[in-house]
Design a protein around this motif. Structure first.
Motif, PDB file in Angstrom:
ATOM      1  N   PRO A 360      57.717   9.730  50.260  1.00 16.47           N
ATOM      2  CA  PRO A 360      58.910   8.988  49.990  1.00 16.47           C
ATOM      3  C   PRO A 360      59.940   9.354  50.608  1.00 16.47           C
ATOM      4  N   ARG A 361      60.717   8.431  51.237  1.00 10.36           N
ATOM      5  CA  ARG A 361      62.095   8.715  51.905  1.00 10.36           C
ATOM      6  C   ARG A 361      63.309   8.470  51.200  1.00 10.36           C
ATOM      7  N   GLY A 362      63.164   7.462  50.220  1.00 10.43           N
ATOM      8  CA  GLY A 362      64.439   7.193  49.394  1.00 10.43           C
ATOM      9  C   GLY A 362      64.183   5.873  48.487  1.00 10.43           C
ATOM     10  N   PHE A 363      65.014   5.293  48.083  1.00 13.00           N
ATOM     11  CA  PHE A 363      65.129   4.294  47.204  1.00 13.00           C
ATOM     12  C   PHE A 363      66.054   3.315  47.778  1.00 13.00           C
ATOM     13  N   SER A 364      65.233   1.862  47.693  1.00 16.47           N
ATOM     14  CA  SER A 364      66.188   0.751  47.956  1.00 16.47           C
ATOM     15  C   SER A 364      66.743   0.295  46.432  1.00 16.47           C
ATOM     16  N   THR A 365      67.968  -0.120  46.503  1.00 18.16           N
ATOM     17  CA  THR A 365      68.558  -0.814  45.300  1.00 18.16           C
ATOM     18  C   THR A 365      69.431  -1.975  45.228  1.00 18.16           C
ATOM     19  N   THR A 366      69.442  -2.760  44.148  1.00 20.54           N
ATOM     20  CA  THR A 366      70.246  -3.821  43.871  1.00 20.54           C
ATOM     21  C   THR A 366      70.972  -3.568  42.548  1.00 20.54           C
TER      22      THR A 366
END
Length: 457
Positions: A360-366
């Motif tokens: 895991p590197r992070g999270f994409s978000t909306t």
């Protein structure tokens, strides 16, 4: 005196913020230790992939996978587990596809490695034999439209190797798989061959969903492995008499009943408000669906198990959803969102894992700017675990239906993507391709984000 009020309040609040961060840091450490020491995600994935295997919507493996999900959620400690019915498409691949180059030359030509695209029609028992017209883009197709009739159109569109985040390469190329058949049929093509959505150093063809425009004839569509794509491209340049024979045996049957599998951990303060975390239970038929998306399913179940094991009682009801039919219809996500809207449910946040079980590197978000800023402020809590990237816009396909229907803030686990499209929708997406440690780190990241959102959204 008024001008001093804000600085004084700020000064007073800083110790409280520091204490909150310290408490959250301790809980995050406990979650990480629990998942990295006692996780059941890897063994759950082994069970799903090796005992059930590929589980395309409508297949005999679909109900077996649903029952696996019910058992896994109960074992994880869910308060309630239930099935949510939805109608799903029933596309059948049939006998193995055949594709070969036909030439007047007497040299040996091995068969081409191809897979029918999901939802494609079959060629009929006699197959299609025709000259191949290679195109490099839709603009190229338009420029050559007078040459298309009676031919097989070959979309030889390469993955862009310059993107570091390889989902951007997929974004640019996937339209040829999705609508390429109808775009070619418009000008009289008999079939299409699409270069696989991959930059892998192998010859596995990568299937995936396509859709027809009802204004044009439905023609067979296949994906071809990268090595054979290069071989075909060179052959038709060197051998002007070359033709390709293509036979596929797929068909679309009537819709059948499928299910979202849902497990809940009841909220301690707001039981009628929901945090959704999930992945999709279906996969393509040619693979075990380990990364896509068995990994997302077992990581989501692990979030619930870790909460239960540590005695973390979420304030909002935590729902783990194993979505039906993401691959060739998104019927499960659509049904989940429709039911939520019809019941006027209040959904606080939705998180999906559908980008593989890699590091895991992070999270994409909306979501709105304030919530994005809130999540970005948690970066120091995630950085010790190698999770640092919160800049990407996005969210999973299934939870995207919830976002569209209700405006629910959404996110998706964002693993390192360098290897994902080596195996995406291909026969090498198997259990052995998943690293246990990477899978568990992703599960921890999801659990940590759900924990923080539960207390702060």
């Amino acid at each position: 005196m008024r001008k001093y009020i804000v600085p004084i309040l700020l000064a007073c609040s800083l110790p409280a913020l520091a204490m909150a961060q310290e408490k959250d840091s301790v809980t995050m450490r406990k979650l990480a230790d629990e998942v990295l020491t006692h996780s059941t995600a890897y063994e759950n994935l082994r069970n799903l992939t090796k005992n059930i295997g590929g589980r395309l919507a409508g297949s005999p493996q679909m109900p077996k996978a649903e029952q696996w999900g019910v058992a896994a959620l109960k074992a994880a400690g869910a308060d309630t587990v239930y099935l949510q019915e939805c109608m799903v498409p029933h596309w059948v691949r049939g006998a193995r596809e055949e594709a070969r180059i036909i030439s007047k030359r007497r040299d040996f030509i091995p068969p081409l490695n191809v897979l029918a695209l999901g939802n494609s029609v079959g060629s009929g028992p006699d197959g299609v034999t025709a000259e191949v017209l290679e195109v490099a883009s839709f603009d190229d197709l338009e420029a050559k439209k007078d040459k298309v009739k009676g031919k097989i159109v070959f979309y030889n569109v390469h993955f862009n190797p310059t993107y570091i985040k390889t989902f951007h390469s997929y974004r640019d190329a996937v339209m040829y798989r999705g609508v390429g058949a109808s775009r070619a049929a418009k000008y009289g093509a008999l079939a299409v061959i699409v270069r696989s959505m991959s930059h892998g150093a192998n010859n596995f063809p990568h299937t995936g969903a396509m859709r027809y425009d009802s204004a044009y004839p439905r023609i067979p569509a296949v994906a071809i492995g990268l090595e054979d794509a290069d071989r075909l491209s060179q052959r038709i340049k060197d051998d002007t008499d070359a033709r390709v024979f293509l036979r596929t045996n797929c068909e679309m049957l009537k819709d059948v009943v499928g299910h979202n599998v849902i497990g809940e951990l009841k909220g301690s303060k707001y039981p009628d408000q929901y945090l959704t975390v999930g992945g999709h239970l279906d996969s393509w038929d040619v693979a075990e669906g380990a990364h896509d998306d068995g990994a997302g399913c077992v990581q989501s179940i692990e979030v619930l198990r870790a909460f239960k094991a540590l005695g973390i009682k979420p304030e909002h009801t935590l729902r783990v959803v194993l979505f039906a039919n993401e691959e060739n219809g998104t019927r499960g996500g659509t049904k989940y969102a429709a039911v939520a809207k019809a019941k006027n449910e209040q959904h606080i946040f939705a998180l999906e894992s559908d980008a593989g079980g890699f590091t895991p590197r992070g999270f994409s978000t909306t979501m709105d700017a304030a919530k994005k800023a809130k999540i970005a402020s948690w970066r120091p809590l995630f950085e010790p675990y190698g999770i640092y990237d919160f800049k990407e816009e996005g969210g999973g396909t299934d939870v995207g239906q919830l976002n569209e229907a209700l405006g629910t803030p959404m996110a998706e686990l964002f693993p390192d993507s360098q290897r994902y499209f080596d195996i995406h929708h291909a026969a090498n997406d198997v259990f052995e391709a998943v690293n246990k440690r990477e899978l568990e780190l992703g599960a921890f990241g999801m659990a940590g984000l759900i924990y923080l959102v539960d207390l702060n959204f």
